[in-house]
Design a protein around this motif. Structure first.
Motif, PDB file in Angstrom:
ATOM      1  N   VAL A   1       0.853  -1.190   0.000  1.00 38.96           N
ATOM      2  CA  VAL A   1       0.000   0.000   0.000  1.00 38.96           C
ATOM      3  C   VAL A   1       0.888   1.239   0.000  1.00 38.96           C
ATOM      4  N   ASN A   2       0.688   2.105  -0.985  1.00 41.75           N
ATOM      5  CA  ASN A   2       1.505   3.308  -1.120  1.00 41.75           C
ATOM      6  C   ASN A   2       0.616   4.544  -1.153  1.00 41.75           C
ATOM      7  N   ALA A   3       0.734   5.383  -0.142  1.00 48.08           N
ATOM      8  CA  ALA A   3      -0.001   6.650  -0.068  1.00 48.08           C
ATOM      9  C   ALA A   3       0.974   7.764  -0.403  1.00 48.08           C
ATOM     10  N   ASP A   4       0.781   8.426  -1.541  1.00 45.30           N
ATOM     11  CA  ASP A   4       1.773   9.391  -1.991  1.00 45.30           C
ATOM     12  C   ASP A   4       1.158  10.385  -2.972  1.00 45.30           C
ATOM     13  N   VAL A   5       1.943  11.359  -3.342  1.00 44.91           N
ATOM     14  CA  VAL A   5       1.527  12.351  -4.331  1.00 44.91           C
ATOM     15  C   VAL A   5       1.722  11.781  -5.735  1.00 44.91           C
ATOM     16  N   ALA A   6       0.731  11.964  -6.589  1.00 44.03           N
ATOM     17  CA  ALA A   6       0.831  11.562  -7.993  1.00 44.03           C
ATOM     18  C   ALA A   6       0.263  12.685  -8.847  1.00 44.03           C
ATOM     19  N   MET A   7       0.863  12.893  -9.999  1.00 38.18           N
ATOM     20  CA  MET A   7       0.457  13.970 -10.898  1.00 38.18           C
ATOM     21  C   MET A   7       0.163  13.419 -12.289  1.00 38.18           C
ATOM     22  N   SER A   8      -0.725  14.078 -13.012  1.00 34.87           N
ATOM     23  CA  SER A   8      -1.005  13.698 -14.388  1.00 34.87           C
ATOM     24  C   SER A   8       0.137  14.163 -15.288  1.00 34.87           C
ATOM     25  N   ASP A   9       0.341  13.423 -16.406  1.00 40.93           N
ATOM     26  CA  ASP A   9       1.312  13.894 -17.388  1.00 40.93           C
ATOM     27  C   ASP A   9       0.667  14.813 -18.425  1.00 40.93           C
ATOM     28  N   ASP A  10      -0.661  15.018 -18.322  1.00 41.34           N
ATOM     29  CA  ASP A  10      -1.349  15.975 -19.177  1.00 41.34           C
ATOM     30  C   ASP A  10      -1.166  17.375 -18.596  1.00 41.34           C
ATOM     31  N   PRO A  11      -0.617  18.321 -19.367  1.00 42.67           N
ATOM     32  CA  PRO A  11      -0.307  19.645 -18.824  1.00 42.67           C
ATOM     33  C   PRO A  11      -1.498  20.352 -18.184  1.00 42.67           C
ATOM     34  N   ALA A  12      -2.668  20.275 -18.805  1.00 42.99           N
ATOM     35  CA  ALA A  12      -3.840  20.966 -18.265  1.00 42.99           C
ATOM     36  C   ALA A  12      -4.273  20.350 -16.934  1.00 42.99           C
ATOM     37  N   ARG A  13      -4.310  19.019 -16.875  1.00 43.73           N
ATOM     38  CA  ARG A  13      -4.709  18.356 -15.627  1.00 43.73           C
ATOM     39  C   ARG A  13      -3.672  18.575 -14.533  1.00 43.73           C
TER      40      ARG A  13
ATOM     41  N   CYS B   1      -4.318  20.398 -10.969  1.00 48.47           N
ATOM     42  CA  CYS B   1      -3.998  19.721  -9.712  1.00 48.47           C
ATOM     43  C   CYS B   1      -3.134  20.614  -8.827  1.00 48.47           C
ATOM     44  N   TYR B   2      -2.164  21.288  -9.431  1.00 49.52           N
ATOM     45  CA  TYR B   2      -1.328  22.198  -8.646  1.00 49.52           C
ATOM     46  C   TYR B   2      -2.144  23.379  -8.122  1.00 49.52           C
ATOM     47  N   GLN B   3      -3.109  23.858  -8.906  1.00 48.74           N
ATOM     48  CA  GLN B   3      -3.967  24.941  -8.434  1.00 48.74           C
ATOM     49  C   GLN B   3      -4.763  24.492  -7.211  1.00 48.74           C
ATOM     50  N   LYS B   4      -5.296  23.270  -7.277  1.00 37.13           N
ATOM     51  CA  LYS B   4      -6.054  22.725  -6.149  1.00 37.13           C
ATOM     52  C   LYS B   4      -5.151  22.552  -4.927  1.00 37.13           C
ATOM     53  N   TRP B   5      -3.952  22.077  -5.177  1.00 32.95           N
ATOM     54  CA  TRP B   5      -2.998  21.859  -4.093  1.00 32.95           C
ATOM     55  C   TRP B   5      -2.625  23.185  -3.437  1.00 32.95           C
ATOM     56  N   ALA B   6      -2.372  24.201  -4.262  1.00 31.96           N
ATOM     57  CA  ALA B   6      -2.040  25.524  -3.736  1.00 31.96           C
ATOM     58  C   ALA B   6      -3.193  26.078  -2.895  1.00 31.96           C
ATOM     59  N   ALA B   7      -4.418  25.846  -3.347  1.00 32.52           N
ATOM     60  CA  ALA B   7      -5.587  26.319  -2.599  1.00 32.52           C
ATOM     61  C   ALA B   7      -5.645  25.677  -1.217  1.00 32.52           C
ATOM     62  N   HIS B   8      -5.245  24.401  -1.130  1.00 35.47           N
ATOM     63  CA  HIS B   8      -5.221  23.736   0.178  1.00 35.47           C
ATOM     64  C   HIS B   8      -4.198  24.398   1.094  1.00 35.47           C
ATOM     65  N   LEU B   9      -3.003  24.668   0.567  1.00 36.20           N
ATOM     66  CA  LEU B   9      -1.978  25.319   1.382  1.00 36.20           C
ATOM     67  C   LEU B   9      -2.454  26.683   1.875  1.00 36.20           C
ATOM     68  N   VAL B  10      -3.110  27.432   0.991  1.00 34.66           N
ATOM     69  CA  VAL B  10      -3.618  28.751   1.369  1.00 34.66           C
ATOM     70  C   VAL B  10      -4.685  28.623   2.456  1.00 34.66           C
ATOM     71  N   SER B  11      -5.569  27.635   2.300  1.00 36.84           N
ATOM     72  CA  SER B  11      -6.618  27.431   3.310  1.00 36.84           C
ATOM     73  C   SER B  11      -6.037  26.998   4.652  1.00 36.84           C
ATOM     74  N   SER B  12      -4.787  26.489   4.628  1.00 38.00           N
ATOM     75  CA  SER B  12      -4.118  26.065   5.860  1.00 38.00           C
ATOM     76  C   SER B  12      -3.276  27.173   6.472  1.00 38.00           C
ATOM     77  N   GLY B  13      -3.374  28.378   5.895  1.00 36.18           N
ATOM     78  CA  GLY B  13      -2.700  29.524   6.478  1.00 36.18           C
ATOM     79  C   GLY B  13      -1.383  29.898   5.829  1.00 36.18           C
ATOM     80  N   ILE B  14      -1.067  29.298   4.681  1.00 38.16           N
ATOM     81  CA  ILE B  14       0.175  29.594   3.978  1.00 38.16           C
ATOM     82  C   ILE B  14      -0.103  30.607   2.873  1.00 38.16           C
ATOM     83  N   ASP B  15       0.721  31.640   2.797  1.00 42.86           N
ATOM     84  CA  ASP B  15       0.576  32.658   1.758  1.00 42.86           C
ATOM     85  C   ASP B  15       0.651  32.012   0.375  1.00 42.86           C
TER      86      ASP B  15
END
Length: 224
Positions: A143-155, A159-173
């Motif tokens: 069982v591997n729990a880890d970060v994975a990214m699409s090789d499609d540039p748009a996706r 994904c990075y936009q969503k990830w950045a939004a999480h960091l911002v919601s956690s109090g990170i500029d």
């Protein structure tokens, strides 16, 4: 493979458990799901690769039917935190300071959380998956729990936009969030889910993606 949380993330080991929740969306849910997947086969011995502060090890050992666990990490500071965290499990848990390249003992399950992305080449990761497959007994699970990214540039961008939004919601500029991604890219490699599954299947596993809160992804492989 030398690695330390202090050097990579720029945080002290005693801040890791707080920081990882800021950095990774769905962290609590993913760890819980990973532990339950490991425990399904009631394993007598579990190997936690890159155990860090012992969060996944703790979740696994708390599940019914799990026997003993070996926590492996190359960072002595993180392993010291894991020792303190898992002390209540007594002789059920042991600790090894070592890397993914060290020999793997025979076991019933192998788990990893946010550690295998430090392997920079898919070929090297495939070789590790092969050694994990060999170490597992029949019916064993990886069982591997880890970060994975699409090789499609748009996706990938979404994904990075969503990830950045999480960091911002956690109090990170927001600017700092994107700086984190650039910094982590120096030592982290995020392969597409399909590539990860293909590597696991190439090692002999029946592999599937069982949960995803992008970019956090939970993959499971079973040995026939």
């Amino acid at each position: 493979m030398a690695h330390s949380v202090r050097g990579h993330l720029g945080i002290e080991a005693d801040r890791y458990d707080e920081a990882i929740r800021q950095f990774i969306p769905g962290y609590e849910d993913g760890i819980g799901r990973a532990a339950r997947e490991v425990a399904r086969g009631r394993p007598s011995l579990v190997l936690d690769l890159g155990a860090g502060t012992g969060a996944l090890s703790e979740a696994v050992l708390s599940e019914e039917g799990v026997g003993a666990l070996i926590a492996v990490d190359i960072d002595p500071e993180m392993l010291a935190r894991a020792r303190a965290r898992l002390r209540r499990f007594g002789s059920r848990v042991s600790f090894e300071c070592g890397s993914f390249d060290d020999p793997l003992p025979g076991c019933d399950a192998v788990a990893a959380s946010l550690s295998l992305h430090h392997i920079p080449a898919l070929g090297r990761k495939s070789a590790l998956y092969g050694r994990i497959f060999t170490a597992l007994g029949p019916g064993g699970v990886f069982v591997n729990a880890d970060v994975a990214m699409s090789d499609d540039p748009a996706r990938r961008s979404a994904c990075y936009q969503k990830w950045a939004a999480h960091l911002v919601s956690s109090g990170i500029d927001e600017r700092r969030a994107w700086e984190h991604f650039d910094e982590w890219a120096a030592k982290d490699t995020y392969f597409p889910v399909d590539d990860e599954l293909a590597a696991m299947e190439g090692a002999g596993f029946r592999a599937e993606c069982i949960w995803r809160d992008a970019p956090f992804t939970l993959l499971a492989g079973r040995k026939p």
